[in-house]
Design an enzyme around this catalytic site. Structure first.
Site, PDB file in Angstrom:
ATOM      1  N   ARG A  71     -56.145  45.483  79.841  1.00  0.00           N
ATOM      2  CA  ARG A  71     -57.016  44.499  79.459  1.00  0.00           C
ATOM      3  C   ARG A  71     -57.628  45.309  78.301  1.00  0.00           C
ATOM      4  O   ARG A  71     -58.564  46.070  77.855  1.00  0.00           O
ATOM      5  CB  ARG A  71     -57.836  44.617  80.450  1.00  0.00           C
ATOM      6  N   TYR A 199     -50.342  40.145  77.733  1.00  0.00           N
ATOM      7  CA  TYR A 199     -50.409  41.210  78.620  1.00  0.00           C
ATOM      8  C   TYR A 199     -51.183  40.575  79.993  1.00  0.00           C
ATOM      9  O   TYR A 199     -52.635  39.720  80.183  1.00  0.00           O
ATOM     10  CB  TYR A 199     -51.586  43.122  77.892  1.00  0.00           C
ATOM     11  N   LYS A 208     -57.691  37.571  86.421  1.00  0.00           N
ATOM     12  CA  LYS A 208     -59.074  38.060  86.715  1.00  0.00           C
ATOM     13  C   LYS A 208     -59.886  36.917  85.345  1.00  0.00           C
ATOM     14  O   LYS A 208     -61.250  37.331  86.180  1.00  0.00           O
ATOM     15  CB  LYS A 208     -58.987  39.109  85.187  1.00  0.00           C
ATOM     16  N   HIS A 228     -62.943  41.729  93.406  1.00  0.00           N
ATOM     17  CA  HIS A 228     -62.182  42.203  93.041  1.00  0.00           C
ATOM     18  C   HIS A 228     -61.375  43.292  93.746  1.00  0.00           C
ATOM     19  O   HIS A 228     -61.673  44.812  93.888  1.00  0.00           O
ATOM     20  CB  HIS A 228     -62.443  43.199  91.589  1.00  0.00           C
ATOM     21  N   SER A 250     -59.615  48.450  88.554  1.00  0.00           N
ATOM     22  CA  SER A 250     -57.697  48.900  88.451  1.00  0.00           C
ATOM     23  C   SER A 250     -57.529  50.319  88.288  1.00  0.00           C
ATOM     24  O   SER A 250     -58.237  50.884  87.689  1.00  0.00           O
ATOM     25  CB  SER A 250     -57.675  47.431  87.440  1.00  0.00           C
ATOM     26  N   CYS A 252     -56.335  51.717  90.739  1.00  0.00           N
ATOM     27  CA  CYS A 252     -57.005  53.419  91.707  1.00  0.00           C
ATOM     28  C   CYS A 252     -56.189  53.188  92.973  1.00  0.00           C
ATOM     29  O   CYS A 252     -56.739  53.428  94.014  1.00  0.00           O
ATOM     30  CB  CYS A 252     -58.506  52.602  91.594  1.00  0.00           C
ATOM     31  N   ASP A 277     -55.487  42.248  95.033  1.00  0.00           N
ATOM     32  CA  ASP A 277     -56.442  42.348  93.889  1.00  0.00           C
ATOM     33  C   ASP A 277     -57.806  41.863  93.750  1.00  0.00           C
ATOM     34  O   ASP A 277     -58.646  42.338  93.142  1.00  0.00           O
ATOM     35  CB  ASP A 277     -55.341  42.275  92.762  1.00  0.00           C
ATOM     36  N   ARG A 365     -46.265  47.817  84.574  1.00  0.00           N
ATOM     37  CA  ARG A 365     -45.965  46.960  85.645  1.00  0.00           C
ATOM     38  C   ARG A 365     -45.100  45.944  86.102  1.00  0.00           C
ATOM     39  O   ARG A 365     -44.484  45.891  85.353  1.00  0.00           O
ATOM     40  CB  ARG A 365     -47.006  45.780  84.844  1.00  0.00           C
TER      41      ARG A 365
HETATM   42  O1  SAT Z   1     -53.839  43.285  83.685  1.00  0.00           O
HETATM   43  S1  SAT Z   1     -55.073  43.010  85.111  1.00  0.00           S
HETATM   44  O2  SAT Z   1     -56.089  42.684  84.884  1.00  0.00           O
HETATM   45  O3  SAT Z   1     -53.777  41.878  85.496  1.00  0.00           O
HETATM   46  C1  SAT Z   1     -54.917  44.052  86.159  1.00  0.00           C
HETATM   47  C2  SAT Z   1     -55.508  45.399  85.954  1.00  0.00           C
HETATM   48  O4  SAT Z   1     -56.056  45.582  85.433  1.00  0.00           O
HETATM   49  O5  SAT Z   1     -56.737  45.400  87.457  1.00  0.00           O
HETATM   50 MN    MN Z   2     -57.342  44.524  89.786  1.00  0.00          MN
END
Ligand code: SAT
Ligand code: MN
Length: 581
Positions: A71, A199, A208, A228, A250, A252, A277, A365
């Site tokens: 991101r 991405y 998100k 989140h 993210s 963690c 998530d 991922r």
């Molecule tokens: O790339 S995402 O935002 O979908 C995953 C994350 O960073 O929590």
């Molecule tokens: Mn996330």
């Protein structure tokens, strides 16, 4: 399929086509045939590579542009009419200006490309709490990923019906140049315009952009919460299941915690996965808080995933999975740092692996349907959601923050969430490993002013006296040698057990000015190689040691000026007095 679409939707699609000039338009129906056709086409174009089909049937590798792997928060904007409403926690752009900029960037951008119209539903199709959206995209990878990550296609379009309140998301990979990359949110118009990135978080707009940024804004208006958070059920040997919702930044460990496998001696204990998530939470008529996972799949971090850290994930990733930016072995199987076995021969960029840099990108991922997870529970499909017994906040903190503590009450819990901080990770571009304030793990995802967001959280105490207890955990504390003090992963069940005992008032605890900490010995450490002294250090709170931290939290809270709720300030001040005593 477009004949079932509302006039409003058809009109919007026509307007976008006039601007972006695609060669053709494809309305996604969400069928298997469609998914297979998308895959075949991406194999032919080189957007996907086939992995070893004997060992990994229907698994594919996608290599993104090397400049497009995470991101990009500095290019992400919340475009409300007033800057104040977006708050200092967001980049802001005036809506008309953002629309004009988007128009310039989208003009003719889909020439020669297929424009996919992707209707999706966030949450079970039969839940009153679910919300629909439509993503228009020129990326087949995005369309295929949306099929895995959401309830996508015909069924979503039917549910959407004539509803004009669906979220409109416009996406193009553009030319993938960072200078042309923008992720605009217009919460007042329920609209997203994202260009220049393929991405995950930038491009799969249901995740998100919709389920957190737009939904958090909508949730304030409609008195619910979009967070989140992972959602998991913890079953004890008596067969009772208690659900938790836990917020971590993210990368963690939310996915690992949501799929936790208890250590051997924890016979009869089991963790059920609802989501890894995002949680949408509503007060039930009975006054309890219920949480639902709006997603239908996992977009999880690959590195570090192994049979030791997350055997459920390993088991779900051996078929029907899209991997992004991992390495590959000589057998053409996916490989990442931390995996149990295998040797990479090709790195995430497709170059021969030379051992000087990681084979898998640190933010590589997997995209996989939730149904493939062995611990996935049907409760995730319950239209009401699951009843939450405990809310947990946590971050990566090498020092000070104890393994676990409990907030004194709801308002204090909101302060605990608001004062969260964590070391940055590879999930966002920028420096990794610096501690930054990340309230409720929502720093990159709250669609409005954090001050108003905390006020919204606080307001729940006026509506119910049955709210879940609030906790804070830190799995990432290090000793003076730099080693992790707590084993983490499966052993986190020991902490969850204490949390649930506290939530159900089945054990007592030690009160400190900063909250309740475990009584010595009340976190089970049998079978762990951890000294009593280390456990004491890990769990203790010494108020005087918190001066610096509290000072920083104070500065941060004050940066929200008149938006900072008086109740939160009062909570802060009362603890400040005790720290300074
Ligand atoms: O790339 S995402 O935002 O979908 C995953 C994350 O960073 O929590
Ligand atoms: Mn996330």
């Amino acid at each position: 399929m477009s004949h079932t679409a509302s006039e409003d939707l058809k009109q919007w699609v026509a307007n976008v086509a006039r601007l972006a000039l695609p060669e053709r338009i494809h309305w996604c129906d969400g069928s298997e045939e469609e998914y297979n056709a998308l895959v075949s086409q991406m194999l032919a174009s080189g957007q996907l590579h086939e992995l070893n089909q004997e060992q990994f049937p229907r698994c594919y590798l996608h290599r993104s542009d090397p400049s497009d792997v995470a991101r990009t928060e500095h290019l992400t904007f919340v475009c409300t009419k007033s800057k104040d409403e977006a708050g200092p926690n967001n980049n802001w752009k005036e809506p008309a200006e953002a629309h004009a900029e988007a128009d310039r960037l989208f003009a003719g951008v889909m020439k020669g490309r297929t424009m996919y119209v992707v209707p999706y539903c966030m949450g079970p199709l039969d839940s009153p709490h679910s919300r629909c959206g439509v993503e228009i995209t020129d990326s087949a990878y995005v369309a295929a990923s949306m099929k895995i990550m959401t309830r996508m296609g015909k069924k979503a379009l039917l549910r959407l019906g004539n509803d004009k309140t669906f979220v409109k998301g416009l996406h193009s990979i553009g030319d993938l140049k960072v200078e042309h990359r923008r992720i605009f949110h217009f919460p007042e118009e329920k609209m997203i315009k994202s260009i220049g990135s393929g991405y995950g978080g930038n491009a799969l707009l249901g995740k998100k952009c919709h389920a957190l940024r737009i939904a958090s804004y909508q949730a304030r208006q409609e008195a619910w919460l979009a967070e989140h958070m992972l959602i998991a059920g913890i079953e004890n040997p008596q067969g009772e299941i208690f659900y938790i919702a836990a917020a971590f930044p993210s990368a963690c460990g939310k996915t690992n915690l949501a799929m936790l496998i208890p250590p051997e001696q924890y016979k009869g204990w089991k963790v059920w996965t609802v989501g890894d998530d995002i949680a949408w939470m509503h007060l039930g008529e009975d006054g309890y808080l219920y949480a639902m996972n709006p997603e239908a799949g996992f977009f999880g971090v690959a590195p570090g995933t192994s049979s030791k850290t997350n055997a459920n994930a390993v088991a779900m990733l051996n078929h029907d999975t899209i991997f992004t930016n991992v390495g590959v072995t000589a057998d053409n199987t996916p490989w990442w740092e931390g995996l149990d076995e295998g040797q990479p021969v090709v790195d995430w960029k497709g170059d021969p692996f030379d051992g000087t840099t990681p084979a898998a990108h640190p933010n590589s991922r997997f995209t996989v349907s939730s149904r493939q997870c062995p611990s996935y529970t049907k409760a995730a499909e319950d239209p009401r959601g699951v009843r939450i017994s405990a809310i947990i906040f946590g971050g990566r903190r090498p020092s000070l923050i104890p393994l676990v503590y409990e907030a004194k009450n709801w308002a204090h819990g909101v302060l605990v969430g608001a004062s969260m901080a964590s070391q940055t990770t590879a999930a966002a571009t920028g420096v990794v490993g610096i501690v930054r304030r990340d309230p409720m793990a929502m720093k990159p995802f709250c669609g409005y002013n954090f001050g108003d967001y905390w006020d919204h959280w606080l307001s729940f105490a006026k509506k119910s006296d049955k709210l879940p207890k609030v906790f804070h955990v830190n799995w990432f504390r290090r000793d003076e040698k730099g080693n992790f003090m707590w084993p983490g992963y499966g052993d986190n069940i020991r902490v969850l057990r204490w949390i649930l005992d506290r939530a159900n008032r089945r054990c007592d605890a030690v009160e400190t000015p900063l909250g309740f900490i475990p009584r010595p010995g009340s976190i089970d450490t049998t079978g762990l190689n951890i000294a009593e002294k280390a456990m004491h250090d890990l769990c203790d709170i010494t108020p005087s040691g918190w001066k610096e931290e509290w000072d920083e939290i104070g500065k941060f809270l004050n940066s929200f000026g008149t938006h900072l709720p008086a109740q939160l300030k009062a909570q802060y001040d009362s603890i400040l007095k005790q720290i300074n005593r």
